[in-house]
Every structure is written in structure tokens, then in C-alpha cells.
Scaffold this motif. Structure first.
Motif, PDB file in Angstrom:
ATOM      1  N   LEU A   1     -10.846   7.512  -7.947  1.00 24.38           N
ATOM      2  CA  LEU A   1     -11.134   6.069  -7.940  1.00 24.38           C
ATOM      3  C   LEU A   1     -11.151   5.484  -6.531  1.00 24.38           C
ATOM      4  O   LEU A   1     -11.401   4.290  -6.351  1.00 24.38           O
ATOM      5  N   GLU A   2     -10.857   6.342  -5.543  1.00 25.32           N
ATOM      6  CA  GLU A   2     -10.778   5.888  -4.144  1.00 25.32           C
ATOM      7  C   GLU A   2     -11.985   5.053  -3.715  1.00 25.32           C
ATOM      8  O   GLU A   2     -11.848   4.017  -3.064  1.00 25.32           O
ATOM      9  N   GLY A   3     -13.172   5.519  -4.114  1.00 20.64           N
ATOM     10  CA  GLY A   3     -14.394   4.813  -3.700  1.00 20.64           C
ATOM     11  C   GLY A   3     -14.409   3.361  -4.169  1.00 20.64           C
ATOM     12  O   GLY A   3     -14.823   2.468  -3.444  1.00 20.64           O
ATOM     13  N   ASP A   4     -13.927   3.113  -5.404  1.00 19.77           N
ATOM     14  CA  ASP A   4     -13.932   1.763  -5.959  1.00 19.77           C
ATOM     15  C   ASP A   4     -12.712   0.963  -5.527  1.00 19.77           C
ATOM     16  O   ASP A   4     -12.781  -0.246  -5.370  1.00 19.77           O
ATOM     17  N   LEU A   5     -11.583   1.634  -5.404  1.00 15.48           N
ATOM     18  CA  LEU A   5     -10.321   0.913  -5.233  1.00 15.48           C
ATOM     19  C   LEU A   5      -9.695   1.115  -3.858  1.00 15.48           C
ATOM     20  O   LEU A   5      -8.540   0.774  -3.647  1.00 15.48           O
ATOM     21  N   GLY A   6     -10.464   1.654  -2.924  1.00 11.51           N
ATOM     22  CA  GLY A   6      -9.923   1.928  -1.587  1.00 11.51           C
ATOM     23  C   GLY A   6      -9.306   0.718  -0.905  1.00 11.51           C
ATOM     24  O   GLY A   6      -8.435   0.857  -0.048  1.00 11.51           O
ATOM     25  N   ALA A   7      -9.742  -0.499  -1.293  1.00  8.35           N
ATOM     26  CA  ALA A   7      -9.228  -1.711  -0.646  1.00  8.35           C
ATOM     27  C   ALA A   7      -8.156  -2.393  -1.494  1.00  8.35           C
ATOM     28  O   ALA A   7      -7.745  -3.515  -1.200  1.00  8.35           O
ATOM     29  N   TYR A   8      -7.693  -1.727  -2.539  1.00  7.66           N
ATOM     30  CA  TYR A   8      -6.756  -2.344  -3.489  1.00  7.66           C
ATOM     31  C   TYR A   8      -5.368  -1.765  -3.236  1.00  7.66           C
ATOM     32  O   TYR A   8      -5.161  -0.550  -3.360  1.00  7.66           O
ATOM     33  N   HIS A   9      -4.417  -2.607  -2.867  1.00  9.59           N
ATOM     34  CA  HIS A   9      -3.114  -2.094  -2.430  1.00  9.59           C
ATOM     35  C   HIS A   9      -2.408  -1.298  -3.527  1.00  9.59           C
ATOM     36  O   HIS A   9      -1.735  -0.314  -3.254  1.00  9.59           O
ATOM     37  N   LEU A  10      -2.582  -1.734  -4.784  1.00  8.77           N
ATOM     38  CA  LEU A  10      -1.858  -1.035  -5.856  1.00  8.77           C
ATOM     39  C   LEU A  10      -2.417   0.366  -6.118  1.00  8.77           C
ATOM     40  O   LEU A  10      -1.708   1.224  -6.655  1.00  8.77           O
ATOM     41  N   PHE A  11      -3.674   0.604  -5.733  1.00  8.27           N
ATOM     42  CA  PHE A  11      -4.212   1.961  -5.833  1.00  8.27           C
ATOM     43  C   PHE A  11      -3.398   2.912  -4.933  1.00  8.27           C
ATOM     44  O   PHE A  11      -2.912   3.950  -5.376  1.00  8.27           O
ATOM     45  N   HIS A  12      -3.213   2.472  -3.686  1.00  7.99           N
ATOM     46  CA  HIS A  12      -2.471   3.321  -2.743  1.00  7.99           C
ATOM     47  C   HIS A  12      -0.997   3.412  -3.132  1.00  7.99           C
ATOM     48  O   HIS A  12      -0.377   4.470  -3.000  1.00  7.99           O
ATOM     49  N   ALA A  13      -0.427   2.308  -3.640  1.00  6.88           N
ATOM     50  CA  ALA A  13       0.974   2.337  -4.071  1.00  6.88           C
ATOM     51  C   ALA A  13       1.148   3.323  -5.228  1.00  6.88           C
ATOM     52  O   ALA A  13       2.155   4.043  -5.303  1.00  6.88           O
ATOM     53  N   THR A  14       0.159   3.362  -6.126  1.00 14.33           N
ATOM     54  CA  THR A  14       0.229   4.285  -7.265  1.00 14.33           C
ATOM     55  C   THR A  14       0.131   5.738  -6.794  1.00 14.33           C
ATOM     56  O   THR A  14       0.919   6.599  -7.230  1.00 14.33           O
ATOM     57  N   LEU A  15      -0.809   5.998  -5.882  1.00 15.47           N
ATOM     58  CA  LEU A  15      -0.912   7.357  -5.333  1.00 15.47           C
ATOM     59  C   LEU A  15       0.395   7.764  -4.677  1.00 15.47           C
ATOM     60  O   LEU A  15       0.866   8.903  -4.835  1.00 15.47           O
ATOM     61  N   ALA A  16       1.013   6.816  -3.947  1.00 13.99           N
ATOM     62  CA  ALA A  16       2.284   7.104  -3.268  1.00 13.99           C
ATOM     63  C   ALA A  16       3.330   7.543  -4.284  1.00 13.99           C
ATOM     64  O   ALA A  16       4.080   8.504  -4.057  1.00 13.99           O
ATOM     65  N   ASP A  17       3.357   6.851  -5.421  1.00 11.64           N
ATOM     66  CA  ASP A  17       4.317   7.194  -6.464  1.00 11.64           C
ATOM     67  C   ASP A  17       4.069   8.617  -6.986  1.00 11.64           C
ATOM     68  O   ASP A  17       5.012   9.410  -7.126  1.00 11.64           O
ATOM     69  N   PHE A  18       2.806   8.955  -7.228  1.00 16.30           N
ATOM     70  CA  PHE A  18       2.477  10.306  -7.712  1.00 16.30           C
ATOM     71  C   PHE A  18       2.882  11.358  -6.671  1.00 16.30           C
ATOM     72  O   PHE A  18       3.496  12.376  -7.009  1.00 16.30           O
ATOM     73  N   HIS A  19       2.559  11.100  -5.405  1.00 14.67           N
ATOM     74  CA  HIS A  19       2.898  12.060  -4.346  1.00 14.67           C
ATOM     75  C   HIS A  19       4.407  12.259  -4.261  1.00 14.67           C
ATOM     76  O   HIS A  19       4.896  13.388  -4.117  1.00 14.67           O
TER      77      HIS A  19
END
Lengths: 411, 256
Positions: free
Chosen positions: A351-369
Motif C-alpha cells: 500500500l506504500e504507493g497509495d499511503l506513503g504520505a499517511y503517518h498511520l501507514f508508517h506507524a502500522t509498519l513500525a508495529d509489524f517490524h
């Protein structure tokens, strides 16, 4: 304002204005005269006592003021002449104020017409919201301006323009016919939903919870549900707002955001959850977006502890929603709780292409990592999230997570 | 030959537009042009904040506040003229008071426009100008293949091979509105490459080749409707064949 008048204002403003617009067709006149009627009530009610039928009293006074104003207009155009004639013909001479001279059927409940007109798709969204708050909820333009962080003249202009467009473009004052109703109702619900979100998670600024807007949104959702009790999505929206609002007291601690899993669930308002549960009874077959979202919210609210959450059901519900990138992200979170963080990451990463500018996208990835034992990748995602987060409170929350991560790394 | 004058203004320069009356020069222009048999119809539009744009995509109707294109100058009114030739139309436009404060796009109508015979306005109804807008492509090549084609009501959209189907769609749309007494007049305009824009910034007439703004979509035709309310006008706009690939801007007229 005295208590009686304040109470009547909260209950009756929208109905009074809606009825006056239906009666005279002039939005400005209706609002001015409604305001004057309440001003008169402030003087008269403490002196003479609260009338038996406050709505009838207010309507009579407001209509008398409207007639006076129309007659007094010295630069009368033909249209106003016609209007004055119309009003004289249409309305019986008013009975004495205070004896309830206006028959109740005459004071029709026009609020449904009003809300559909305020939320007409030909009006810009900010104007729809402002107009709804002004005419139905009785907020002043100063109050609305404060809530939306714009200056009062800007808000005034927005309202003036919206009323001008209604008049100039002849936007009808009506409940839409059946072929337009579903689409137009979606528009009304979208305004209420936006209003609630604006109040619940202010998109910018330091003040995180704007209680007034969430209260007004719930009031409007109740109104629409009350006026259209068989509209499933209107019912579902009310339930969704109640369920979200039920967690309000637990969402902030010392001015800081508390994420859902860390919230003190004893602070959740069980009565709101119960009310929503009753509203949603028998709705399991409904697949409208508010119906599905409210059932997801209900799953959370009914879980006494985070570990009791029925994530499998939530993941299934997310797949019923239209597959937008944000929905997919939320589904990834639920799937990660059922099948593990690797499964979540596999769904979220594309979803990076669509949500790259959305802070919660990165916060969610951080949680998974983090859960996958990769703090370095988590830190990169959190830094991206911090840069993109729109409010200071959200940035602080993410920084705390980042700090926690570094601690874990050095241990 | 019929021409449409499209009046354009930067509205932000006229903050209290609603309060100003009809200027004297406008009255005398209109009186003269009606007297000479040149002015067939014309009206001032409510400010662009009252504009609504309608599109139909994937079977869904999209209704949006605002004009078909965000330009500095906005359409503020129109006139329909009967003139000998383009030069006369330019002279008539240059004499209009709009040219002192804004500009006027002069566009010939496609051939075959019907006689203009408008009824008296119904005070209980509202008139709307529908601006039929589409991406127009390059100017059409004048050759024998095009010479005998009846332009019909087709507002000339490029890249469509099935011109005949489009004509039939437009005919159906026109017939439906006409049978309900909603549509008063309408005709396609010639390609924007035929446009001339006239202004008079310092008392000197300036004539520039091309439309008033270089936008992706251009005005391809117009229709004048009389409806009970905006919803009826929006439904008519949404049903227009061009709405499925272009934009139909709906503008309420001032009551004259």
C-alpha cells in the motif's frame, strides 16, 4: 439566557428555523426572526412564566417579527410585495402570544427538509457543515469559526455565500424524492460523520478533542435517525458515533493520546455501548459502510480486555468495506492479530504507493517490524510517521514509541 | 449568422456585485442592439459561487460546487447575436461595457440554429444556462468529408467515431426536455479555434485570437433551461450525453 430559554434553544432552534424557512422561503429572515424570538423569550418567560407550548409561542413571535420586517422594508421589490401578500393570505391573524395560538400541525417539523438542503451536493463541503451547524444546531458563526480554526469574517462569508447560492440557484427546500433519496442521504450522513471526526480527532492544532462538535454530530445523527427510523445507514452512523464517543474519556491521559490497546476500558461509557448495541440489533446482514464500521467498533467496545478482541470477525468485517487503501491497512492490522505480523506486513507493504504520505501507514509498519523483531526497520518507519503526523499530540505519541524502541535496542 | 458573446470577469474585483444595479451603458447597449435586430437573447449570470458542475462517470452522477474550470476570469453573462459577419460581432462586443472591466469571447454558433423565440420568464421558475464543456482537441480539418455533415445538435466532441450515435443521443435529450417545456434554446458552438476574445483595457479595443482562457475543457455549446429548481436543472445536465466524458456547468440567471 435563563435556564428555560436555554433549554428551549437547544431543543427547538433547529425546528423553529426549519419551520420559518418552510413558511417564508427566506433563510436570512428566518434566522434573524428566530434569534429575535429567543431574545423576546429571555425577557418574557422569566416575567410571565414558561409558556405551556414553547414552540408555538416562539413560532408566533418569530412570524410576527417576520411580517413586521417585510412591511418595514422601504426598498421593497416586487418579490417582497408578493411575499408579503403570500404571508398575509397564508397565515391566520395570530392569536394572543402565550396562549398557544399557533396550531401544532401548522408548525410542521421541517428539520428533515432543512438538513437535506444544507447538505445539498451543489454546496461546497465546508459550507454544508457550516450551514448545518448554524441553522440546525444554532451555533453562532463565531463558534463555528473557532471550531474550524478560521476567522469569523471568513466563516460569515462562507455562510452568506451558501445562503446566496441556495437562493440564486434555487436549491429546493425539500426532502428529495425517492430516486434521489439514497444518494442524498449518503451526503447528509457524510456531513455528520465529517463533523464528528473533525471534533474527535482535530486534523490540526493542539486541542485534540473538540467536545462541542462531537456532541453536535451525535445530536444530528440522533435527529436524522429519529426522522428516518427505517434508514439502516442512518441508524448505523448513530451507533458508530456513540461507540466511538464511548471511548472518549479513555482516549487521552494527561493530554496525551492513548492507543486503543492501552486504554483503561473501565473509563469507557458502557451506557453508550449498550445504546449502540440496541440500535444495531438485527443489522448483521447490513453491508453499508456505516453498518460494517459500527459492527467493528462494537467488537472493540464489547471486549473487556484487549486480548478478548475478536480479531477474526473484525478482519472479516473489513473485507466487506469498499477496498480503499485505508480499509486495507486496517484489515492488515486485524489479520496481523489473527495470523501474525508477517501476514499483516505482506498485506500492508504493497500500500506504500497509495499511503506513503499517511503517518498511520508508517506507524502500522513500525508495529509489524517491532513484533517481527526488527527494531531498525521499525525506527525508520516511526521516523517517517513522525515527520508526517498532523498534530503535535500524535507526534509526541510516535516519539514515545521511538524512544521505547531505542531502549529495547540498547538493552 | 449567429454568435455567442461569453462575458468574463474577475469577480474578486467586484466584491459587492449583487448590490450594483444595471449600469446605464449596459441599458443603452442593449436598447441599441435590440433595435438593430442584433441582440436575440442575453442575460447576466449570478456570481460563480452559484455555479454547479455535473459529470457522469462509470454510471455515477458527480455534482460539484463551482465552475467547469478554475480560471482567473469567470463567465458572468452571455448574449446571442445575429450578425452579418465576425467583424460586426467583434464591433458589437467591443461596444459592450463588459470590455472595460473584463473581456468577451466571441464564438460563432454552428450552422442551422433555430429561430430564437423565447417565452416570457415564468416568475415561479428559475432560468439556468447550461455550459456544455469538453476537451476539444485540435481544430477540425475542413475537407469534403466534413462539408456535408449536418452538425445537428452535436457540440462537436473529438475522438468519437460514432458521431451519428452521439447525434441521436443529443436529439433524445433535446426532445425529452422540449416535451416537458424545460428547454428554451440551445445550440453547439463552433470549435474554440474560431473564438476571438475582445477587451478594452484602456479605452483601446484589443482583439486576441482564441478563447478567454486556455483550459483543458472548452465551452462546446449551451442550452437555456427554465426549471422549478436546481435539482431539475442538475438532472437535465446529468442526462446530457456530453456529461459522460465532459462537464456541464449549471449557472442560474438573474431574473431580468
Amino acid at each position: 439566557m435563563t435556564d428555560d430559554v436555554a433549554l428551549a434553544f437547544g431543543e427547538e432552534w433547529g425546528r423553529l428555523v426549519a419551520g420559518l424557512i418552510g413558511w417564508c422561503g427566506d433563510w436570512d429572515l428566518a434566522e434573524e426572526c428566530a434569534a429575535e424570538a429567543f431574545a423576546a423569550a429571555v425577557v418574557a418567560w422569566p416575567r410571565d412564566g414558561r409558556p405551556d407550548r414553547p414552540m408555538a409561542w416562539l413560532t408566533t413571535v418569530a412570524r410576527n417579527r417576520a411580517r413586521d420586517r417585510i412591511r418595514r422594508r422601504t426598498t421593497e421589490s416586487a418579490r417582497h410585495d408578493a411575499l408579503a401578500r403570500l404571508i398575509d393570505q397564508a397565515v391566520q391573524p395570530p392569536a394572543e402570544v402565550g396562549t398557544g395560538g399557533v396550531d401544532d400541525p401548522e408548525i410542521a417539523d421541517d428539520r428533515l427538509r432543512l438538513i437535506f438542503t444544507c447538505c445539498h451536493p451543489a454546496l461546497p463541503m465546508p459550507a454544508r457543515i457550516a450551514l448545518t451547524l448554524r441553522t440546525l444546531c444554532g451555533l453562532t458563526s463565531a463558534e463555528i469559526a473557532r471550531a474550524f480554526l478560521v476567522t469569523e469574517p471568513t466563516m460569515d462569508k462562507r455562510l452568506v455565500r451558501a445562503r446566496a447560492k441556495i437562493r440564486q440557484a434555487a436549491i429546493p427546500y425539500r426532502v428529495p424524492p425517492s430516486e434521489l433519496l439514497p444518494e442524498r442521504l449518503d451526503g447528509v450522513l457524510a456531513v455528520v460523520y465529517l463533523l464528528f471526526n473533525e471534533g474527535y480527532a482535530a486534523s490540526s492544532g493542539e486541542s485534540l478533542l473538540r467536545v462541542d462538535l462531537t456532541t453536535e454530530a451525535i445530536r444530528l445523527a440522533r435527529l436524522v435517525h429519529g426522522l428516518l427510523p427505517t434508514a439502516d445507514e442512518a441508524t448505523a452512523l448513530l451507533a458508530l458515533l456513540l461507540l466511538t464517543d464511548a471511548r472518549r474519556a479513555a482516549r487521552l491521559r494527561d493530554g496525551e493520546i492513548v492507543p486503543l490497546p492501552d486504554q483503561d476500558r473501565a473509563l469507557w461509557d458502557a451506557s453508550r455501548t449498550r445504546e449502540a448495541e440496541l440500535l444495531l440489533r438485527g443489522s448483521s446482514g447490513h453491508t453499508g459502510p456505516y453498518a460494517v464500521q459500527s459492527r467493528i467498533a462494537l467488537c472493540h467496545n464489547l471486549s473487556e480486555r484487549p486480548e478478548d478482541t475478536d480479531w477474526a470477525t473484525i478482519a472479516a468485517l473489513y473485507s466487506l468495506l469498499p477496498a480503499t487503501p485505508v480499509t486495507e491497512l486496517n484489515r492488515a492490522v486485524a489479520v496481523a492479530m489473527v495470523d501474525g505480523p508477517a501476514a499483516g506486513l505482506a498485506l500492508a507493504a504493497p500500500l506504500e504507493g497509495d499511503l506513503g504520505a499517511y503517518h498511520l501507514f508508517h506507524a502500522t509498519l513500525a508495529d509489524f517490524h517491532t513484533r517481527l523483531g526488527d527494531p531498525a526497520a521499525a525506527a525508520i518507519s516511526l521516523r517517517a510517521a513522525i515527520t508526517l503526523a498532523p498534530t503535535p499530540a500524535e507526534r509526541r505519541l510516535l516519539r514515545r514509541r521511538l524512544a521505547g524502541l531505542s531502549l529495547g535496542m540498547t538493552e | 449568422m449567429k454568435f455567442m458573446l461569453i462575458h468574463t470577469l474577475d469577480e474578486s474585483a467586484f466584491p459587492n456585485e449583487e448590490e450594483c444595479g444595471v449600469p446605464v451603458e449596459l441599458e443603452s447597449w442593449a436598447t441599441e442592439m435590440v433595435g438593430r435586430g442584433i441582440e436575440l437573447d442575453g442575460a447576466r449570470l449570478h456570481p460563480v459561487s452559484s455555479a454547479t458542475s455535473v459529470r457522469r462517470r462509470d454510471g455515477r452522477t458527480l455534482v460539484v460546487d463551482g465552475p467547469f474550470a478554475e480560471t482567473k476570469e469567470q463567465v458572468a453573462g452571455y448574449d446571442l447575436l445575429e450578425c452579418r459577419d465576425l467583424d460586426e460581432a467583434i464591433a458589437v462586443a467591443a461596444a459592450h461595457p463588459t470590455t472595460a472591466v473584463g473581456s468577451i469571447e466571441v464564438r460563432p454558433l454552428e450552422d442551422g440554429a433555430p429561430t430564437v423565440d423565447l417565452p416570457e420568464p415564468d416568475p415561479a421558475r428559475q432560468r439556468y444556462l447550461l455550459l456544455i464543456c469538453a476537451a476539444m482537441g485540435a481544430a477540425p480539418v475542413e475537407d469534403a468529408a466534413h462539408a456535408d455533415r449536418d452538425p445537428g445538435h452535436d457540440p462537436g466532441h473529438p475522438g468519437h467515431d460514432s458521431d451519428q450515435d452521439d447525434d441521436e443521443d443529443i436529439d433524445r435529450w433535446v426532445d425529452d426536455l422540449d416535451s416537458r417545456g424545460v428547454r428554451l434554446f440551445g445550440w453547439p458552438l463552433q470549435h474554440p479555434s474560431t473564438a476571438v476574445t475582445v477587451s478594452r483595457p484602456n479605452g483601446r479595443t484589443m482583439t486576441v485570437d482564441g478563447p478567454f482562457a486556455e483550459t483543458k475543457e472548452q465551452i462546446a455549446g449551451y442550452d437555456l433551461l427554465e426549471c422549478t429548481d436546481l435539482d431539475e436543472a442538475l438532472a437535465a445536465a446529468a442526462a446530457h450525453p456530453v456529461a459522460s466524458f465532459g462537464t456541464v456547468e449549471v449557472r442560474p440567471l438573474w431574473a431580468s
